[in-house]
Write a protein that holds these residues in place. Sequence first.
Motif, PDB file in Angstrom:
ATOM      1  N   LEU A 167       4.630   6.743  10.432  1.00 44.97           N
ATOM      2  CA  LEU A 167       3.590   5.842  10.923  1.00 44.97           C
ATOM      3  C   LEU A 167       3.526   4.576  10.077  1.00 44.97           C
ATOM      4  O   LEU A 167       3.478   3.462  10.612  1.00 44.97           O
ATOM      5  N   LEU A 168       3.555   4.730   8.763  1.00 43.43           N
ATOM      6  CA  LEU A 168       3.489   3.573   7.874  1.00 43.43           C
ATOM      7  C   LEU A 168       4.706   2.671   8.051  1.00 43.43           C
ATOM      8  O   LEU A 168       4.581   1.451   8.145  1.00 43.43           O
ATOM      9  N   THR A 169       5.882   3.264   8.148  1.00 42.95           N
ATOM     10  CA  THR A 169       7.098   2.480   8.339  1.00 42.95           C
ATOM     11  C   THR A 169       7.093   1.784   9.693  1.00 42.95           C
ATOM     12  O   THR A 169       7.440   0.600   9.796  1.00 42.95           O
ATOM     13  N   GLY A 170       6.681   2.492  10.730  1.00 41.66           N
ATOM     14  CA  GLY A 170       6.626   1.902  12.065  1.00 41.66           C
ATOM     15  C   GLY A 170       5.655   0.742  12.143  1.00 41.66           C
ATOM     16  O   GLY A 170       5.954  -0.299  12.736  1.00 41.66           O
ATOM     17  N   LEU A 171       4.482   0.914  11.548  1.00 40.48           N
ATOM     18  CA  LEU A 171       3.503  -0.172  11.545  1.00 40.48           C
ATOM     19  C   LEU A 171       4.010  -1.386  10.775  1.00 40.48           C
ATOM     20  O   LEU A 171       3.816  -2.528  11.197  1.00 40.48           O
ATOM     21  N   SER A 229       0.813  -1.215   0.000  1.00 38.97           N
ATOM     22  CA  SER A 229       0.000   0.000   0.000  1.00 38.97           C
ATOM     23  C   SER A 229       0.852   1.273   0.000  1.00 38.97           C
ATOM     24  O   SER A 229       0.306   2.371  -0.008  1.00 38.97           O
ATOM     25  N   TRP A 230       2.156   1.139   0.014  1.00 34.82           N
ATOM     26  CA  TRP A 230       3.018   2.319   0.015  1.00 34.82           C
ATOM     27  C   TRP A 230       2.714   3.282  -1.129  1.00 34.82           C
ATOM     28  O   TRP A 230       2.581   4.481  -0.884  1.00 34.82           O
ATOM     29  N   PRO A 231       2.630   2.825  -2.360  1.00 38.38           N
ATOM     30  CA  PRO A 231       2.410   3.798  -3.443  1.00 38.38           C
ATOM     31  C   PRO A 231       1.114   4.594  -3.294  1.00 38.38           C
ATOM     32  O   PRO A 231       1.089   5.790  -3.573  1.00 38.38           O
ATOM     33  N   SER A 232       0.055   3.950  -2.850  1.00 36.98           N
ATOM     34  CA  SER A 232      -1.207   4.682  -2.739  1.00 36.98           C
ATOM     35  C   SER A 232      -1.233   5.594  -1.516  1.00 36.98           C
ATOM     36  O   SER A 232      -1.827   6.671  -1.556  1.00 36.98           O
ATOM     37  N   MET A 233      -0.607   5.197  -0.435  1.00 39.58           N
ATOM     38  CA  MET A 233      -0.634   6.011   0.775  1.00 39.58           C
ATOM     39  C   MET A 233       0.323   7.204   0.703  1.00 39.58           C
ATOM     40  O   MET A 233       0.105   8.219   1.352  1.00 39.58           O
ATOM     41  N   LEU A 234       1.368   7.055  -0.064  1.00 37.23           N
ATOM     42  CA  LEU A 234       2.372   8.129  -0.142  1.00 37.23           C
ATOM     43  C   LEU A 234       2.449   8.737  -1.534  1.00 37.23           C
ATOM     44  O   LEU A 234       3.481   9.249  -1.947  1.00 37.23           O
ATOM     45  N   ALA A 235       1.347   8.707  -2.261  1.00 36.93           N
ATOM     46  CA  ALA A 235       1.339   9.173  -3.651  1.00 36.93           C
ATOM     47  C   ALA A 235       1.522  10.683  -3.762  1.00 36.93           C
ATOM     48  O   ALA A 235       2.242  11.153  -4.636  1.00 36.93           O
ATOM     49  N   ASN A 236       0.887  11.432  -2.916  1.00 41.24           N
ATOM     50  CA  ASN A 236       0.953  12.895  -3.048  1.00 41.24           C
ATOM     51  C   ASN A 236       2.149  13.437  -2.266  1.00 41.24           C
ATOM     52  O   ASN A 236       2.014  14.045  -1.217  1.00 41.24           O
ATOM     53  N   HIS A 237       3.325  13.225  -2.822  1.00 42.55           N
ATOM     54  CA  HIS A 237       4.570  13.684  -2.217  1.00 42.55           C
ATOM     55  C   HIS A 237       4.664  15.208  -2.353  1.00 42.55           C
ATOM     56  O   HIS A 237       4.521  15.741  -3.446  1.00 42.55           O
ATOM     57  N   PRO A 238       4.928  15.900  -1.255  1.00 46.50           N
ATOM     58  CA  PRO A 238       5.016  17.355  -1.353  1.00 46.50           C
ATOM     59  C   PRO A 238       6.284  17.778  -2.106  1.00 46.50           C
ATOM     60  O   PRO A 238       7.340  17.173  -1.958  1.00 46.50           O
ATOM     61  N   GLY A 239       6.140  18.799  -2.902  1.00 44.41           N
ATOM     62  CA  GLY A 239       7.275  19.299  -3.672  1.00 44.41           C
ATOM     63  C   GLY A 239       8.235  20.087  -2.803  1.00 44.41           C
ATOM     64  O   GLY A 239       7.986  20.338  -1.615  1.00 44.41           O
ATOM     65  N   PRO A 240       9.343  20.523  -3.391  1.00 45.00           N
ATOM     66  CA  PRO A 240      10.346  21.255  -2.613  1.00 45.00           C
ATOM     67  C   PRO A 240       9.863  22.616  -2.118  1.00 45.00           C
ATOM     68  O   PRO A 240      10.363  23.123  -1.117  1.00 45.00           O
ATOM     69  N   SER A 292       6.874  23.242  -0.887  1.00 43.37           N
ATOM     70  CA  SER A 292       5.702  23.073  -0.020  1.00 43.37           C
ATOM     71  C   SER A 292       5.967  23.676   1.356  1.00 43.37           C
ATOM     72  O   SER A 292       7.112  23.836   1.779  1.00 43.37           O
ATOM     73  N   SER A 293       4.877  23.962   2.027  1.00 39.77           N
ATOM     74  CA  SER A 293       5.017  24.544   3.359  1.00 39.77           C
ATOM     75  C   SER A 293       5.533  23.503   4.349  1.00 39.77           C
ATOM     76  O   SER A 293       5.483  22.292   4.104  1.00 39.77           O
ATOM     77  N   LYS A 294       6.023  23.968   5.457  1.00 38.23           N
ATOM     78  CA  LYS A 294       6.583  23.085   6.477  1.00 38.23           C
ATOM     79  C   LYS A 294       5.506  22.175   7.061  1.00 38.23           C
ATOM     80  O   LYS A 294       5.772  21.006   7.380  1.00 38.23           O
ATOM     81  N   ALA A 295       4.296  22.658   7.196  1.00 37.02           N
ATOM     82  CA  ALA A 295       3.207  21.855   7.763  1.00 37.02           C
ATOM     83  C   ALA A 295       2.850  20.685   6.846  1.00 37.02           C
ATOM     84  O   ALA A 295       2.593  19.568   7.319  1.00 37.02           O
ATOM     85  N   VAL A 296       2.847  20.930   5.543  1.00 36.29           N
ATOM     86  CA  VAL A 296       2.532  19.868   4.586  1.00 36.29           C
ATOM     87  C   VAL A 296       3.630  18.812   4.602  1.00 36.29           C
ATOM     88  O   VAL A 296       3.358  17.605   4.609  1.00 36.29           O
ATOM     89  N   ARG A 297       4.886  19.270   4.625  1.00 42.20           N
ATOM     90  CA  ARG A 297       5.991  18.309   4.683  1.00 42.20           C
ATOM     91  C   ARG A 297       5.996  17.541   6.000  1.00 42.20           C
ATOM     92  O   ARG A 297       6.301  16.353   6.033  1.00 42.20           O
ATOM     93  N   ALA A 322       5.744  13.549   6.449  1.00 45.32           N
ATOM     94  CA  ALA A 322       6.765  12.834   7.226  1.00 45.32           C
ATOM     95  C   ALA A 322       6.124  12.009   8.340  1.00 45.32           C
ATOM     96  O   ALA A 322       6.552  10.880   8.607  1.00 45.32           O
ATOM     97  N   ASP A 323       5.103  12.557   8.981  1.00 47.87           N
ATOM     98  CA  ASP A 323       4.402  11.804  10.030  1.00 47.87           C
ATOM     99  C   ASP A 323       3.716  10.567   9.453  1.00 47.87           C
ATOM    100  O   ASP A 323       3.758   9.491  10.053  1.00 47.87           O
ATOM    101  N   ARG A 324       3.095  10.729   8.297  1.00 44.32           N
ATOM    102  CA  ARG A 324       2.432   9.595   7.643  1.00 44.32           C
ATOM    103  C   ARG A 324       3.459   8.530   7.243  1.00 44.32           C
ATOM    104  O   ARG A 324       3.242   7.335   7.423  1.00 44.32           O
TER     105      ARG A 324
END
Length: 98
Positions: free
Chosen positions: A47-51, A20-31, A33-38, A42-44
């Motif tokens: 979480l995915l890697t930890g799980l 499910s990695w490609p679908s969950m991380l599809a909308n990668h923020p560009g360079p 992007s705001s800090k909140a979006v990045r 990063a949190d997502r």
Amino acid sequence: MSLKVFTTTCMIAGLLLFFSWPSMLANHPGPGSSKAVRRTYADRLLLLTGLQVLTLVGAGVGAALVFRNARSEYRAEALSNMKFLLEGDREDASKVEE
């Protein structure tokens, strides 16, 4: 039996997370992007890697425990079979002597 179910469930969940990695991380923020979006991305990712790590480690530990239980059962059965064989051999030897 529940240990086998736990191990199988962890393995299936780990594989589902892996695929499910490609679908969950599809909308990668560009360079730009705001800090909140990045930070959200990063949190997502964390979480995915930890799980995924937790489920695969759980599957590994469960498989080791299943293997240990099976090995002890086989060892007890082998000991029982050896005792049965020795008793039968002893009985056969006593019949031959008579």
